[in-house]
Scaffold this active site. Sequence first.
Site, short mmCIF file in Angstrom:
data_model
loop_
_atom_site.label_atom_id
_atom_site.label_comp_id
_atom_site.label_asym_id
_atom_site.label_seq_id
_atom_site.Cartn_x
_atom_site.Cartn_y
_atom_site.Cartn_z
N ASP A 262 -33.95 22.59 15.62
CA ASP A 262 -33.38 22.21 14.32
C ASP A 262 -34.24 21.17 13.62
OD1 ASP A 262 -32.73 20.23 16.16
OD2 ASP A 262 -30.60 20.14 15.66
N ASP B 199 -37.94 14.76 15.03
CA ASP B 199 -37.84 13.41 14.46
C ASP B 199 -38.99 12.59 15.06
OD1 ASP B 199 -36.97 11.03 13.42
OD2 ASP B 199 -35.09 10.95 14.51
P1 5GP Z 1 -36.70 13.44 18.58
O1 5GP Z 1 -36.89 13.47 20.06
O2 5GP Z 1 -37.67 14.31 17.84
O3 5GP Z 1 -36.72 12.03 18.05
O4 5GP Z 1 -35.23 13.89 18.31
C1 5GP Z 1 -34.88 15.16 18.00
C2 5GP Z 1 -33.38 15.33 18.03
O5 5GP Z 1 -32.71 14.21 17.40
C3 5GP Z 1 -32.96 16.54 17.24
O6 5GP Z 1 -32.97 17.69 18.03
C4 5GP Z 1 -31.57 16.14 16.77
O7 5GP Z 1 -30.64 16.46 17.75
C5 5GP Z 1 -31.63 14.65 16.61
N1 5GP Z 1 -31.89 14.26 15.20
C6 5GP Z 1 -32.98 13.65 14.70
N2 5GP Z 1 -32.86 13.42 13.39
C7 5GP Z 1 -31.65 13.88 13.03
C8 5GP Z 1 -30.94 13.91 11.77
O8 5GP Z 1 -31.40 13.47 10.70
N3 5GP Z 1 -29.70 14.50 11.80
C9 5GP Z 1 -29.15 15.01 12.94
N4 5GP Z 1 -27.94 15.54 12.84
N5 5GP Z 1 -29.79 14.98 14.14
C10 5GP Z 1 -31.02 14.42 14.18
MG MG Z 2 -31.64 19.07 18.69
#
Ligand code: 5GP
Ligand code: MG
Length: 177
Positions: free
Chosen positions: A103, A106
């Site tokens: 999805d 981040d």
């Molecule tokens: P990362 O490891 O890339 O920092 O985190 C990814 C995960 O963080 C995504 O799969 C999601 O579950 C959550 N996430 C990061 N940003 C957002 C956001 O703006 N909205 C939501 N609902 N989830 C987010």
């Molecule tokens: Mg996720």
Amino acid sequence: MDTILVKDRYFKPFITADEIARRVEELGARISADLQGRNPLFLAILNGSFVFAADLVRQVTVPFSISFMRVSSYEGMASTGTLREVLGLTEDIEGCTVVIIEDIIDSGLTMRSLVDSLKALRPADLRICTLLTKPGNLQTQLDIDYCAFEIPNDFIVGYGLDYDGFGRGLPEIYVVE
Ligand code: 5GP
Ligand code: MG
């Protein structure tokens, strides 16, 4: 589209259902062109990617298979990126063309761990397809093959993404006020 309340926070309209549909169609066409004759295996990462994955695969015109995985990372305000385990992968992916469907990327730490775990299983080709990326937060080098939208570092909800379990069914994407 108006400002909406999800649980206890207000969110405002950010990406319309039409814009999402247009980008998903484009990505489906690109993936179909790139992976002709490759019988890709899509690995959709639960929970957040279920809506995107369902729409995307219906725009893919080449034969494929799909499976679903859950990655559990330590929960907190911000993602630690530490994957506890990779759950639900029952396929043997050695020698296969694999496309991860996520999805949102981040910090990228979740995807980094996932890619490293999957690469150890020796797929022939491993690609990343994500609905959203926050380039301003990326903390690791990732080759993102397919991305529908690059967005600022604000929290978003809808189209499969939740705020504390709520908002996944919204057809549009909203950003926190
Ligand atoms: P990362 O490891 O890339 O920092 O985190 C990814 C995960 O963080 C995504 O799969 C999601 O579950 C959550 N996430 C990061 N940003 C957002 C956001 O703006 N909205 C939501 N609902 N989830 C987010
Ligand atoms: Mg996720």
